[in-house]
Enzyme design. Structure first.
Site, PDB file in Angstrom:
ATOM      1  N   ARG A 177      14.478 -15.123 -15.209  1.00  0.00           N
ATOM      2  CA  ARG A 177      13.173 -15.693 -15.526  1.00  0.00           C
ATOM      3  C   ARG A 177      13.230 -16.354 -16.892  1.00  0.00           C
ATOM      4  NH1 ARG A 177       9.794 -10.214 -14.030  1.00  0.00           N
ATOM      5  NH2 ARG A 177      10.732  -9.953 -11.961  1.00  0.00           N
ATOM      6  N   ASP A 224      10.245 -17.400 -19.851  1.00  0.00           N
ATOM      7  CA  ASP A 224       8.829 -17.159 -20.159  1.00  0.00           C
ATOM      8  C   ASP A 224       8.036 -18.457 -20.195  1.00  0.00           C
ATOM      9  OD1 ASP A 224       8.823 -14.411 -20.386  1.00  0.00           O
ATOM     10  OD2 ASP A 224       9.462 -14.464 -22.480  1.00  0.00           O
ATOM     11  N   ARG A 257      14.163 -14.618 -28.630  1.00  0.00           N
ATOM     12  CA  ARG A 257      13.049 -14.929 -29.536  1.00  0.00           C
ATOM     13  C   ARG A 257      12.876 -13.855 -30.607  1.00  0.00           C
ATOM     14  NH1 ARG A 257       8.425 -16.014 -25.286  1.00  0.00           N
ATOM     15  NH2 ARG A 257       7.145 -16.084 -27.184  1.00  0.00           N
TER      16      ARG A 257
END
Lengths: 263, 263
Positions: free
Chosen positions: A50, A52, A214
């Site tokens: 995935r 975000d 991140r």
């Protein structure tokens, strides 16, 4: 039943991430809708992992198994691109072996995070960078980055406490990773593009936890601001405590650059 | 009363062009709203010329006359950028002489039109290029472009019949232009960026009629497709007949690159 591999580039700004979520705009949802229009049947698309909301991809990889007959792949690619919004492009289609699975077969992923240091953020870049016009000690950040390489438990950089089952890791845990939060980083480096005032963090590893890149970038910015010593990265890793790492850097600076497979 | 010069970069995709239009999102309207918030008074902003909906600028120039006191210009720039959407950035502020007028004082403008020839259009470029993946005869287009240089009546490339009064030309007629539809093109050229498969048309002149660059590009594409001989450009110019030129190329490929003044 043909197994088809797709390479996908996307500007994630206007999407709620990769994963299908009902009517909300997502990359997976858009792909499945376009495929359904072409094939006349609902076909699930499996991504390498995935991404975000707001995160981009230069070359995400996915696969799907086509029931019945399929148009030639170059025609399929054109048809998909005609149906998809311009922010999502199929850059390549290829036949895949019957065992190929975009997530399970992935061996490495490369992410890039871009920090624009220019005083003013160009409107042509603002969707794709973090604008941070304040001083950053780049050599200090470059030293910090080295502590990421090798095999580590990245619990301190994960969005949520890492659960026991590997499959809980937002599809990001690859078959070769031995423990839930343990990942191997093959390389991590800082690049400086002086002409563009662009600071780029590039990391390649066998898998990434949710928000891991991140959270690392948020911690590196703290290092560049002088709030953390470069060696603190090691201490934070060892502590397995999310509270010790820096804040989560915004999604828009992040891009999935490449996914590597054995073939 | 201080006269202030602004340089502005914008991604025009989500705007209805430069010119203020009530509540609709425009560049001029956004600037005037931000200035009003800072100065506490409505101040008109004069641009070097209008750009159409969807057209971008690397360095549009504008000016405004500030009533009363004004913050230092570097602070004004930061305050404006904090109020403006990320798609509009003030890249420079400078004091201007009392006579400076962004439109009347302009001596030349440079526009660039970008045509992407790659088979697939990158989602990171799609807002800023015309995607045209079909064969174009580039040397042929480069020959056609030379016929544009010098002083010509561009009626054939104008959006609407050119009216008698100079000020009707969408603010695009500069003081030095002698006749309503006559413009001097200082340079026109085709550039090919092979690594990006990007074909760039760059044109610099003392002024441009409404849709003039986009109509020239539409005609150049016809030339590249083999529909027109390069020398036809001359014949079309002489005929002063819009029907002879090609279609209007889409706005998104066009960018106002620079405006030149005497100072």
């Amino acid at each position: 039943m043909r197994n088809v591999r797709l390479h996908i580039a996307y500007d994630g700004t206007d999407f709620c991430g990769w994963q299908r979520q009902g009517e909300r705009p997502t990359i997976q949802g858009s792909l499945e809708l376009a495929l359904k229009t072409i094939l006349g049947a609902a076909v699930p698309v499996v991504g390498s992992g995935r991404t975000d909301a707001g995160v981009h991809a230069l070359s995400q990889v996915a696969n799907f198994r086509a029931p019945g007959t399929l148009p030639p792949l170059e025609k399929l690619q054109i048809a998909l691109n005609n149906l998809l919004p311009p922010a999502i492009r199929i850059t390549r289609t290829a036949p895949a072996g019957p065992e190929f699975h975009a997530r399970h077969s992935a061996r490495a992923k490369t992410y890039r995070y871009r920090i624009l240091q220019a005083p003013v953020c160009s409107p042509f870049l603002s969707r794709f960078v973090l604008h941070y016009p304040f001083t950053l000690d780049r050599p200090r950040m470059a030293r910090a980055v080295r502590y990421l390489e090798g095999e580590h438990d990245f619990t301190s950089f994960a969005a949520v406490p890492v659960r026991a089952r590997a499959s809980n890791q937002a599809g990001e845990l690859l078959a070769s990773a031995p423990k839930p939060a343990v990942r191997r980083i093959f390389s991590a480096r800082m690049l400086w593009r002086s002409r563009l005032s662009l600071l780029i963090f590039e990391i390649r590893g066998n898998g990434f936890l949710h928000h891991m890149v991140r959270n690392i970038v948020g911690t590196l910015i703290e290092t560049g601001r002088g709030k953390l010593a470069p060696g603190e990265i090691s201490r934070i890793l060892e502590a397995r405590d999310r509270r010790l790492a820096g804040p989560t850097a915004p999604a828009r600076g992040l891009c999935l650059v490449r996914v590597d497979y054995d073939d």
